[in-house]
Design a protein around this motif. Sequence first.
Motif, short mmCIF file in Angstrom:
data_model
loop_
_atom_site.label_atom_id
_atom_site.label_comp_id
_atom_site.label_asym_id
_atom_site.label_seq_id
_atom_site.Cartn_x
_atom_site.Cartn_y
_atom_site.Cartn_z
N SER A 150 0.82 -1.22 0.00
CA SER A 150 0.00 0.00 0.00
C SER A 150 0.85 1.26 0.00
O SER A 150 0.55 2.23 -0.71
N ARG B 192 -3.13 3.70 -3.57
CA ARG B 192 -3.76 4.93 -4.08
C ARG B 192 -3.00 6.19 -3.65
O ARG B 192 -2.83 7.11 -4.43
N ASN B 193 -2.57 6.27 -2.42
CA ASN B 193 -1.83 7.43 -1.91
C ASN B 193 -0.38 7.05 -1.66
O ASN B 193 0.20 7.39 -0.63
N SER B 194 0.23 6.37 -2.61
CA SER B 194 1.55 5.79 -2.41
C SER B 194 2.66 6.69 -2.92
O SER B 194 2.43 7.77 -3.46
N ALA C 106 2.35 6.98 -6.76
CA ALA C 106 1.33 7.96 -7.17
C ALA C 106 1.82 9.38 -6.93
O ALA C 106 1.60 10.28 -7.74
N GLU C 107 2.52 9.60 -5.82
CA GLU C 107 3.04 10.93 -5.52
C GLU C 107 4.09 11.36 -6.54
O GLU C 107 4.12 12.52 -6.96
N LEU D 153 2.28 12.51 -9.63
CA LEU D 153 1.70 13.84 -9.44
C LEU D 153 2.77 14.93 -9.47
O LEU D 153 2.55 16.01 -10.02
N TYR E 67 -2.14 3.34 -10.11
CA TYR E 67 -1.84 2.74 -8.82
C TYR E 67 -2.47 1.36 -8.76
O TYR E 67 -3.32 1.01 -9.59
N GLU F 8 -6.97 -1.26 -4.05
CA GLU F 8 -6.93 -1.72 -2.66
C GLU F 8 -7.14 -3.23 -2.56
O GLU F 8 -6.51 -3.88 -1.72
#
Length: 155
Positions: free
Chosen positions: A21, A26-28, A31-32, A35, A113, A116
């Motif tokens: 994770s 999703r907020n890994s 992903a960062e 962005l 990503y 879950e």
Amino acid sequence: MIKCRVLVAAVVGTLFYVFISILCGRNSLWAESQLNEQKRRLSLHAANIEQIKEELMLEKVALEKDMDVIAAYARKLSYIREGEKIVKISGLAVHENQIYDPGSVLFHEDVKYFPEWFCKTVGLVFFLLAYCIMFLFDAGKGFLQRSNRQRQAFV
């Protein structure tokens, strides 16, 4: 020993779930980084547009206030002052006005990503794998004890 085996397997499964994770969820971190790359491209595009705006503002001010610039543009359009003579030289490249290209519209791209359910499945698989390995290790060392009913059934 059975309780310890289940707890250790649960910790291993949870550890791998959290690890996947953090790296690919999703907020890994993955992903960062995507962005941040989009932010860099948008900032670069905005800086280019800002530079073009500054050049156009300078050109506008020059056309409004500088008589020499106005005269140069008028000469390009074949206007002359009284008493001037035009000499046209053929064969020289004509200098055209620069056409400013603001570029294309940049839109937000969706981040890639792992979902879950994938992270949870990886955690569950590692839980089962750790449990099976510890179960086989205990069975091989003889730490498992059978009840009296199971022993009598085999006799």
